[in-house]
Design a protein around this motif. Structure first.
Motif, PDB file in Angstrom:
ATOM      1  N   HIS A 100      29.929 -52.499  -9.906  1.00 57.15           N
ATOM      2  CA  HIS A 100      29.013 -53.379 -11.019  1.00 57.15           C
ATOM      3  C   HIS A 100      28.741 -54.962 -10.629  1.00 57.15           C
ATOM      4  CE1 HIS A 100      28.834 -50.382 -14.139  1.00 57.15           C
ATOM      5  NE2 HIS A 100      28.535 -51.131 -15.026  1.00 57.15           N
ATOM      6  N   ILE A 104      25.949 -57.611 -12.188  1.00 46.36           N
ATOM      7  CA  ILE A 104      26.396 -58.731 -12.574  1.00 46.36           C
ATOM      8  C   ILE A 104      25.777 -59.776 -11.611  1.00 46.36           C
ATOM      9  CG2 ILE A 104      28.329 -60.204 -12.669  1.00 46.36           C
ATOM     10  CD1 ILE A 104      30.294 -57.772 -13.365  1.00 46.36           C
ATOM     11  N   THR A 108      22.973 -62.545 -13.232  1.00 46.16           N
ATOM     12  CA  THR A 108      23.446 -63.689 -13.423  1.00 46.16           C
ATOM     13  C   THR A 108      22.481 -64.621 -12.471  1.00 46.16           C
ATOM     14  OG1 THR A 108      25.505 -63.416 -13.580  1.00 46.16           O
ATOM     15  CG2 THR A 108      25.098 -65.459 -12.648  1.00 46.16           C
ATOM     16  N   ASP A 117      14.626 -63.241 -20.537  1.00 43.22           N
ATOM     17  CA  ASP A 117      15.766 -62.109 -20.792  1.00 43.22           C
ATOM     18  C   ASP A 117      14.981 -60.615 -20.699  1.00 43.22           C
ATOM     19  OD1 ASP A 117      17.750 -64.291 -21.169  1.00 43.22           O
ATOM     20  OD2 ASP A 117      17.970 -63.930 -23.335  1.00 43.22           O
ATOM     21  N   GLN A 121      16.611 -57.580 -18.574  1.00 37.73           N
ATOM     22  CA  GLN A 121      16.711 -56.345 -19.479  1.00 37.73           C
ATOM     23  C   GLN A 121      16.112 -55.092 -18.853  1.00 37.73           C
ATOM     24  OE1 GLN A 121      15.944 -56.633 -23.652  1.00 37.73           O
ATOM     25  NE2 GLN A 121      17.063 -54.784 -24.004  1.00 37.73           N
ATOM     26  N   TRP A 126      18.591 -52.070 -18.900  1.00 44.68           N
ATOM     27  CA  TRP A 126      19.366 -52.024 -20.175  1.00 44.68           C
ATOM     28  C   TRP A 126      18.296 -51.720 -21.445  1.00 44.68           C
ATOM     29  CZ3 TRP A 126      20.889 -55.958 -16.500  1.00 44.68           C
ATOM     30  CH2 TRP A 126      21.911 -55.778 -16.220  1.00 44.68           C
ATOM     31  N   ALA A 130      22.982 -55.525 -24.222  1.00 43.22           N
ATOM     32  CA  ALA A 130      24.410 -55.537 -23.469  1.00 43.22           C
ATOM     33  C   ALA A 130      24.177 -56.254 -22.003  1.00 43.22           C
ATOM     34  CB  ALA A 130      24.584 -54.146 -23.255  1.00 43.22           C
ATOM     35  N   LEU A 132      23.288 -59.291 -21.629  1.00 45.43           N
ATOM     36  CA  LEU A 132      23.736 -60.548 -21.872  1.00 45.43           C
ATOM     37  C   LEU A 132      25.483 -60.663 -21.339  1.00 45.43           C
ATOM     38  CD1 LEU A 132      22.143 -61.349 -25.172  1.00 45.43           C
ATOM     39  CD2 LEU A 132      21.644 -62.429 -22.765  1.00 45.43           C
ATOM     40  N   ARG A 133      26.047 -59.771 -21.411  1.00 43.66           N
ATOM     41  CA  ARG A 133      27.607 -59.537 -21.189  1.00 43.66           C
ATOM     42  C   ARG A 133      27.509 -59.462 -19.259  1.00 43.66           C
ATOM     43  NH1 ARG A 133      28.572 -55.361 -25.244  1.00 43.66           N
ATOM     44  NH2 ARG A 133      28.108 -53.881 -23.425  1.00 43.66           N
ATOM     45  N   TYR A 134      26.618 -59.448 -19.024  1.00 42.71           N
ATOM     46  CA  TYR A 134      26.666 -59.382 -17.195  1.00 42.71           C
ATOM     47  C   TYR A 134      26.211 -60.808 -16.724  1.00 42.71           C
ATOM     48  CZ  TYR A 134      27.141 -54.323 -17.283  1.00 42.71           C
ATOM     49  OH  TYR A 134      27.708 -52.913 -17.248  1.00 42.71           O
ATOM     50  N   ARG A 136      27.104 -64.311 -15.758  1.00 44.49           N
ATOM     51  CA  ARG A 136      28.199 -65.143 -15.658  1.00 44.49           C
ATOM     52  C   ARG A 136      27.562 -66.538 -15.578  1.00 44.49           C
ATOM     53  NH1 ARG A 136      29.696 -60.739 -16.758  1.00 44.49           N
ATOM     54  NH2 ARG A 136      31.502 -59.630 -15.813  1.00 44.49           N
ATOM     55  N   THR A 137      28.258 -67.610 -16.083  1.00 44.39           N
ATOM     56  CA  THR A 137      27.998 -69.000 -15.970  1.00 44.39           C
ATOM     57  C   THR A 137      28.781 -69.722 -15.245  1.00 44.39           C
ATOM     58  OG1 THR A 137      26.976 -69.063 -18.392  1.00 44.39           O
ATOM     59  CG2 THR A 137      27.485 -71.174 -17.242  1.00 44.39           C
TER      60      THR A 137
END
Length: 151
Positions: A100, A104, A108, A117, A121, A126, A130, A132-134, A136-137
């Motif tokens: 994964h 991610i 990111t 966005d 997506q 997607w 969901a 958005l959970r992938y 990373r800031t």
């Protein structure tokens, strides 16, 4: 596993587009399959150039698309194991990477370069928020927020 029929290049001489057909995936609840389109970037990192180079090295023997030098299929577990071996050899924390990690990393990176966005997506296939959970800031961006908030 991908086979030759799942990968199409638009030109043998100067490919600009590769289409990969996924027969099924975790994101494909109805089994319709999905097409992934990759365009030539003209940069050092180019998915089209990488696939063309791989095909030139691999040859066009029938069977699975991704195989090792002995013709054995490269499964996801084998790929992740090799990836971790290379990361460890490079001095990186290989235990922090998995299959994964690419989803991610792509989500990111897309967010960091300003891709909207809805396109992130779509690129990740997607069908919900969901994705958005992938994303990373980076820690340095989060730390910089303290300065902004303190003003």
């Amino acid at each position: 596993h991908l086979s030759w029929g799942d990968v199409a290049v638009d030109s043998n001489s100067m490919a600009s587009l590769v289409k990969i057909h996924l027969k099924k995936s975790k994101c494909d609840q109805f089994g319709a399959g999905a097409d992934i389109l990759l365009g030539r970037t003209g940069c050092e990192v180019c998915p089209v150039a990488a696939i063309v180079a791989y095909v030139n090295q691999r040859g066009k023997a029938p069977g699975y698309f991704f195989v090792d030098s002995e013709g054995k299929v490269i499964t996801k577990p084998r790929f992740v194991t090799k990836l971790r071996d290379y990361l460890k050899a490079a001095g990186l924390a290989s235990d922090q990477f998995a299959g994964h990690s690419f989803r991610i990393g792509a989500a990111t990176t897309a967010a960091q370069v300003g891709i909207e966005d809805s396109m992130i997506q779509t690129l990740g296939r997607w069908h919900s928020a969901a994705f958005l959970r992938y994303i990373r800031t980076p820690h340095d961006r989060l730390a910089a927020l303290s300065v902004s908030l303190a003003k």
